[in-house]
Design a protein around this motif. Structure first.
Motif, PDB file in Angstrom:
ATOM      1  N   ALA A  92       4.257   4.359   4.982  1.00 26.62           N
ATOM      2  CA  ALA A  92       4.318   3.169   5.831  1.00 26.62           C
ATOM      3  C   ALA A  92       3.574   2.000   5.204  1.00 26.62           C
ATOM      4  O   ALA A  92       4.037   0.848   5.252  1.00 26.62           O
ATOM      5  N   ARG A  93       2.431   2.289   4.585  1.00 29.72           N
ATOM      6  CA  ARG A  93       1.666   1.195   3.971  1.00 29.72           C
ATOM      7  C   ARG A  93       2.368   0.656   2.721  1.00 29.72           C
ATOM      8  O   ARG A  93       2.438  -0.561   2.512  1.00 29.72           O
ATOM      9  N   VAL A  94       2.884   1.555   1.909  1.00 29.10           N
ATOM     10  CA  VAL A  94       3.588   1.127   0.697  1.00 29.10           C
ATOM     11  C   VAL A  94       4.848   0.336   1.054  1.00 29.10           C
ATOM     12  O   VAL A  94       5.145  -0.706   0.462  1.00 29.10           O
ATOM     13  N   ASN A  95       5.605   0.826   2.034  1.00 26.14           N
ATOM     14  CA  ASN A  95       6.843   0.143   2.432  1.00 26.14           C
ATOM     15  C   ASN A  95       6.577  -1.252   2.984  1.00 26.14           C
ATOM     16  O   ASN A  95       7.443  -2.141   2.895  1.00 26.14           O
ATOM     17  N   ALA A  96       5.379  -1.442   3.541  1.00 28.42           N
ATOM     18  CA  ALA A  96       5.019  -2.760   4.073  1.00 28.42           C
ATOM     19  C   ALA A  96       4.378  -3.657   3.018  1.00 28.42           C
ATOM     20  O   ALA A  96       3.990  -4.794   3.315  1.00 28.42           O
ATOM     21  N   ASN A  97       4.270  -3.143   1.785  1.00 26.23           N
ATOM     22  CA  ASN A  97       3.647  -3.895   0.685  1.00 26.23           C
ATOM     23  C   ASN A  97       2.200  -4.277   0.972  1.00 26.23           C
ATOM     24  O   ASN A  97       1.703  -5.319   0.514  1.00 26.23           O
ATOM     25  N   ASP A  98       1.508  -3.435   1.735  1.00 25.07           N
ATOM     26  CA  ASP A  98       0.091  -3.640   1.989  1.00 25.07           C
ATOM     27  C   ASP A  98      -0.710  -3.011   0.852  1.00 25.07           C
ATOM     28  O   ASP A  98      -0.340  -1.940   0.355  1.00 25.07           O
ATOM     29  N   PRO A  99      -1.812  -3.639   0.435  1.00 21.75           N
ATOM     30  CA  PRO A  99      -2.531  -3.204  -0.774  1.00 21.75           C
ATOM     31  C   PRO A  99      -3.076  -1.775  -0.671  1.00 21.75           C
ATOM     32  O   PRO A  99      -3.906  -1.473   0.194  1.00 21.75           O
ATOM     33  N   LEU A 100      -2.597  -0.925  -1.567  1.00 24.39           N
ATOM     34  CA  LEU A 100      -3.070   0.466  -1.692  1.00 24.39           C
ATOM     35  C   LEU A 100      -3.025   0.779  -3.182  1.00 24.39           C
ATOM     36  O   LEU A 100      -1.947   0.930  -3.759  1.00 24.39           O
ATOM     37  N   ILE A 101      -4.197   0.855  -3.806  1.00 25.06           N
ATOM     38  CA  ILE A 101      -4.274   0.993  -5.259  1.00 25.06           C
ATOM     39  C   ILE A 101      -4.736   2.399  -5.605  1.00 25.06           C
ATOM     40  O   ILE A 101      -5.866   2.788  -5.293  1.00 25.06           O
ATOM     41  N   PHE A 102      -3.856   3.171  -6.229  1.00 23.59           N
ATOM     42  CA  PHE A 102      -4.196   4.522  -6.661  1.00 23.59           C
ATOM     43  C   PHE A 102      -4.808   4.481  -8.061  1.00 23.59           C
ATOM     44  O   PHE A 102      -4.682   3.498  -8.786  1.00 23.59           O
ATOM     45  N   GLU A 103      -5.457   5.589  -8.412  1.00 22.53           N
ATOM     46  CA  GLU A 103      -6.110   5.726  -9.721  1.00 22.53           C
ATOM     47  C   GLU A 103      -7.048   4.546  -9.979  1.00 22.53           C
ATOM     48  O   GLU A 103      -7.046   3.944 -11.049  1.00 22.53           O
TER      49      GLU A 103
END
Length: 389
Positions: A111-122
């Motif tokens: 849901a967060r990725v689909n909304a283009n909300d900032p979620l930075i892995f690694e």
């Protein structure tokens, strides 16, 4: 970058917090040290309390949970060949949901990725500066480059070993811990599970039969803390499970074992859960033994309280909720730890003297005869982490 709230960790606490803040119009950035595949692949138990179910529904993230999860209306405790049955709806008016923690995490990430909300892995965080000042700076690495994120507040939702709790001043933080001298040896098997979540207290030790789906069983045995998984063949595991579950027939269905793991048990509490502009939540602040199925639910309750407090601040400038966040959460956390440790003491074999063992069985006998005592356990199982949003 700058954001209103920096969230360290993309586990349940951090992800739920990001969605709850967005609901209130508050910007956040999540920094997660591991890859998306790693985070989504971490298999954890998934007994969702009523409050967690309600939160998923309110955020509009419950569609797959209702489609693939399983409503659990009962709980059984066995001892001396007998069963205490807890009818959850009759005793509490609510049920729990069986839905794996990793599935919850997948839904929240998607849901967060689909909304283009900032979620930075690694993007591992190595230090936090300014928690006692006017602006916080979070130092992290991403793609081999050192970077910074400034923010108004930072939430350490990065687990027991994370930088969040470690950033608390040593003269402020107090910790409490008990490490058990036994572990849970767990398997996943392609086999039809028992109808109810079933705990068992046996002379040979604790056992648990739960389920991941209608065709996958999640099964546990109490073993010494230093046990080696390779000491257990599939035949040995099934034989011991039948014995500890008082199964003299074919009640427990055996099947292909496709995952094995060993879980160490501990109870841990850190307080306060806030200092200056830093908050900690979930496993960063507390760990409970899994007997009570409370870890995920306690984390969700933490961030519900935190999101409410931050919502009040950004809406009208009030810091009342921020100032009481730690006290409100810690009071509930100790009740959660008490419930989980009580259930652990009731159901496991310790280094009991004959006197201790008979007193434990007497406690179970009393529970079997008291509707009030059964209701107290059922209420805590279903809704111990209920909070007001």
């Amino acid at each position: 970058m700058h954001t209103q709230v920096a969230i360290i960790g993309a586990g349940p606490a951090g992800l739920f917090l990001s969605h709850l803040l967005k609901e209130k119009g508050i910007e956040s950035v999540i920094l997660e040290g591991r890859s998306r595949d790693y985070v989504e692949g971490r298999v954890r138990a998934g007994v969702l309390e009523a409050g967690t179910i309600d939160t998923m529904e309110r955020l509009g993230l419950a569609e797959r949970m209702h489609r693939e999860g399983m409503v659990d209306n009962g709980l059984d405790i066995r001892f001396n060949g007998r069963t205490i049955h807890f009818d959850l709806p009759a005793m509490t008016g609510r049920s729990v949901m069986i839905y794996g923690q990793q599935e919850v995490v997948k839904d929240l990430i998607a849901a967060r990725v689909n909304a283009n909300d900032p979620l930075i892995f690694e993007a591992p965080v190595n230090r936090i500066e300014g928690i006692e000042g006017d602006k916080v700076t979070v130092h992290y690495e991403h793609a081999g480059t050192a970077k910074t994120l400034t923010c108004d507040y930072v939430a350490g939702c990065d687990g027991f070993h994370g930088v969040g709790r470690a950033s608390m001043p040593k003269d402020v933080l107090k910790t409490f811990q008990h490490v058990y001298d036994f572990a849970w040896f767990g398997i996943l098997a392609r086999a039809r599970p028992l109808h109810e979540m079933t705990y068992s207290n046996h002379d040979r030790g604790f056992a648990l039969c739960s389920r991941r789906s209608l065709s996958v069983s999640r099964l546990y045995l109490q073993v010494p803390a230093d046990e080696k998984i390779e000491n257990w063949s599939d035949d040995r595991f099934w034989s011991e499970l039948h014995t500890r579950m008082y199964d003299t027939g074919n009640e427990i269905v055996e099947g292909e074992v496709f995952q094995r793991d060993l879980a160490q048990l501990r109870a841990f509490v850190a307080e306060p859960m806030r200092h200056g502009r830093l908050f900690i939540a979930g496993d960063a602040a507390h760990i409970v033994p899994p007997t009570g199925a409370k870890g995920l639910n306690a984390a969700v309750a933490d961030v519900r309280v935190l999101a409410k407090a931050l919502g009040e601040f950004y809406r009208n400038g009030s810091t009342a909720g921020i100032d009481t966040y730690s006290r409100e959460c810690v009071e509930r956390v100790w009740r959660v730890v008490r419930y989980s440790t009580h259930m652990s003491a009731l159901l496991h074999r310790f280094d009991h003297t004959p006197m201790d063992r008979n007193l434990q069985l007497a406690d179970l006998e009393t529970l079997s005869r008291s509707r009030a005592a059964q209701t107290a356990i059922a209420e805590q199982y279903v809704a111990l982490n209920s909070v007001k949003d």
